[in-house]
Scaffold this motif. Structure first.
Motif, PDB file in Angstrom:
ATOM      1  N   VAL A 252       0.812  -1.211   0.000  1.00 53.06           N
ATOM      2  CA  VAL A 252       0.000   0.000   0.000  1.00 53.06           C
ATOM      3  C   VAL A 252       0.847   1.265   0.000  1.00 53.06           C
ATOM      4  O   VAL A 252       2.030   1.251   0.368  1.00 53.06           O
ATOM      5  N   ALA A 253       0.200   2.340  -0.409  1.00 50.95           N
ATOM      6  CA  ALA A 253       0.719   3.695  -0.223  1.00 50.95           C
ATOM      7  C   ALA A 253      -0.200   4.374   0.786  1.00 50.95           C
ATOM      8  O   ALA A 253      -1.427   4.325   0.645  1.00 50.95           O
ATOM      9  N   ILE A 254       0.380   4.975   1.808  1.00 54.22           N
ATOM     10  CA  ILE A 254      -0.388   5.706   2.810  1.00 54.22           C
ATOM     11  C   ILE A 254      -0.194   7.189   2.546  1.00 54.22           C
ATOM     12  O   ILE A 254       0.938   7.687   2.530  1.00 54.22           O
ATOM     13  N   VAL A 255      -1.293   7.884   2.304  1.00 50.59           N
ATOM     14  CA  VAL A 255      -1.242   9.294   1.925  1.00 50.59           C
ATOM     15  C   VAL A 255      -2.090  10.107   2.891  1.00 50.59           C
ATOM     16  O   VAL A 255      -2.928   9.560   3.619  1.00 50.59           O
ATOM     17  N   ALA A 256      -1.872  11.405   2.889  1.00 48.12           N
ATOM     18  CA  ALA A 256      -2.659  12.276   3.768  1.00 48.12           C
ATOM     19  C   ALA A 256      -2.900  13.614   3.089  1.00 48.12           C
ATOM     20  O   ALA A 256      -2.088  14.062   2.257  1.00 48.12           O
ATOM     21  N   PHE A 257      -4.015  14.251   3.471  1.00 50.19           N
ATOM     22  CA  PHE A 257      -4.424  15.518   2.872  1.00 50.19           C
ATOM     23  C   PHE A 257      -4.888  16.472   3.972  1.00 50.19           C
ATOM     24  O   PHE A 257      -5.453  16.033   4.977  1.00 50.19           O
ATOM     25  N   PRO A 258      -4.701  17.764   3.803  1.00 47.79           N
ATOM     26  CA  PRO A 258      -5.179  18.721   4.817  1.00 47.79           C
ATOM     27  C   PRO A 258      -6.697  18.721   4.913  1.00 47.79           C
ATOM     28  O   PRO A 258      -7.398  18.630   3.907  1.00 47.79           O
ATOM     29  N   ALA A 259      -7.201  18.838   6.136  1.00 49.76           N
ATOM     30  CA  ALA A 259      -8.641  18.941   6.362  1.00 49.76           C
ATOM     31  C   ALA A 259      -9.140  20.312   5.926  1.00 49.76           C
ATOM     32  O   ALA A 259      -8.369  21.275   5.806  1.00 49.76           O
TER      33      ALA A 259
END
Length: 365
Positions: free
Chosen positions: A320-327
């Motif tokens: 997997v790739a774990i990604v994140a984005f600003p709320a």
């Protein structure tokens, strides 16, 4: 105004699962519910906040409970319809527009089915900009609105109507009713006017989910991976790439709770990552240090295809790739952090914005 096509719904299901941060229900179930309703009752129109009139009555419809249970108890048309009718009877107003309470694989598409069944439009927006596990974690609560009426229905035909004192009591009472109903239910709450919707709803999130889904389902070019394109579009970051090793899940208090552990691959070889979740991913740690935390968005994607993986769908060995984005900025306020920040979920951290954590991580690499 526009009409939803079958392809639109396919794309929304995928994109909403990314924005749903691992929760919000199985996208396949949501897609099939929406498509079945449209086939039986007719097409659904999507309207924007700008197209709402101030006096129109807008009602969110959603599923509550553990996503793991929803896989076993797919709602019928009768179950989808009953809470809306009970809400209308209790408040004395007809619903003009339905909307998603959150963006998630099922909860973005339950309102599509409800809209088709009642021949009314769906609003292009939601009250989270992502998925959250608890009922008070909505922009309506942040803006001081109360869920003065909540209706909850199950597959047996039971419908419970409550008048909670505030969002926290709505969560507590609705959750206990949902547990009594077998761990999943359909809920209508936070009925609002068009004027209130224009002030509180996060706009355009159905369209955003559709764009993300279209991006991930397109035939990708060898030189530009869809994950790279999506992360750029959402001003996000790649946090980790790894192989799923130990996954611990349990249904507790009406939620799917647990953590997932990953061993690093590629650039992250030799490192470990841990994700903590309560229906949704809420905290990511690499080598024991936080790299992303609620209310910012954390998503797990298939490394090869970029397709999102839900918390109940993650399997041992998945790469997997774990990604994140600003709320959304509404969640980065004091009340937003108090309502859905790491301390609320009893994690031992004060909220630090995603971009700050990533900068610190990269400085230490």
């Amino acid at each position: 105004m526009r009409w939803l096509t079958e392809e639109d719904i396919e794309h929304i299901a995928v994109g909403a699962t990314v924005l749903g941060t691992g929760g919000g229900g199985d996208p396949y179930i949501g897609k099939m519910m929406a498509l079945s309703a449209i086939k039986k009752y007719g097409p659904v129109q999507v309207i924007t906040l700008d197209e709402l009139t101030d006096d129109q009555w807008v009602l969110p419809a959603s599923g509550m409970g553990s996503p793991s249970v929803l896989v076993e108890k797919i709602p019928s048309f009768e179950q989808l319809e009953a809470p809306l009718k009970a809400f209308e009877n209790a408040c004395g107003r007809k619903t003009d527009v339905v909307m998603p309470i959150e963006i998630g694989g099922v909860n973005s598409l339950i309102p599509v089915a409800v809209a088709a069944m009642n021949n009314i439009p769906i609003l292009d927006g939601d009250a989270m900009g992502r998925a959250f596990p608890e009922a008070q974690m909505v922009t309506f609560h942040l803006d001081g609105l109360k869920p003065e009426l909540v209706t909850i229905g199950d597959e047996q035909g039971n419908v419970v109507t409550i008048q909670p004192a505030d969002g926290y009591w709505s969560e507590k009472l609705s959750r206990n009713v949902t547990i009594s109903m077998g761990g999943s239910s359909i809920v209508c709450d936070y009925g609002i006017t068009g004027k209130q919707a224009k002030e509180s709803v996060i706009p355009g999130t159905l369209s955003l989910a559709q764009e993300i889904g279209a991006l991930l389902k397109e035939q990708r070019q060898a030189e530009v991976h869809p994950i790279t394109q999506m992360v750029k579009k959402l001003n996000g970051y790649l946090l980790f790439k790894g192989k799923a090793m130990l996954i611990q899940r349990k249904i507790e208090g009406g939620f799917t709770r647990g953590e997932s552990n990953f061993d690093g691959i590629d650039f992250f070889q030799g490192k470990g990552c841990k994700l903590h979740f309560q229906n949704e991913h809420l905290l990511a740690e690499v080598e024991g240090k936080p790299v992303a935390m609620a209310p910012d968005l954390i998503a797990v994607l298939d490394e090869e295809t970029g397709m999102p993986i839900t918390t109940e769908g993650l399997k041992y060995g998945a790469r997997v790739a774990i990604v994140a984005f600003p709320a959304n900025e509404k969640w980065r306020t004091d009340i937003g952090i108090k309502t859905a920040g790491p301390r609320y979920f009893k994690y031992p951290y004060d909220y630090i914005p995603l971009e700050t954590l990533v900068k610190e991580q990269r400085a230490n690499d």
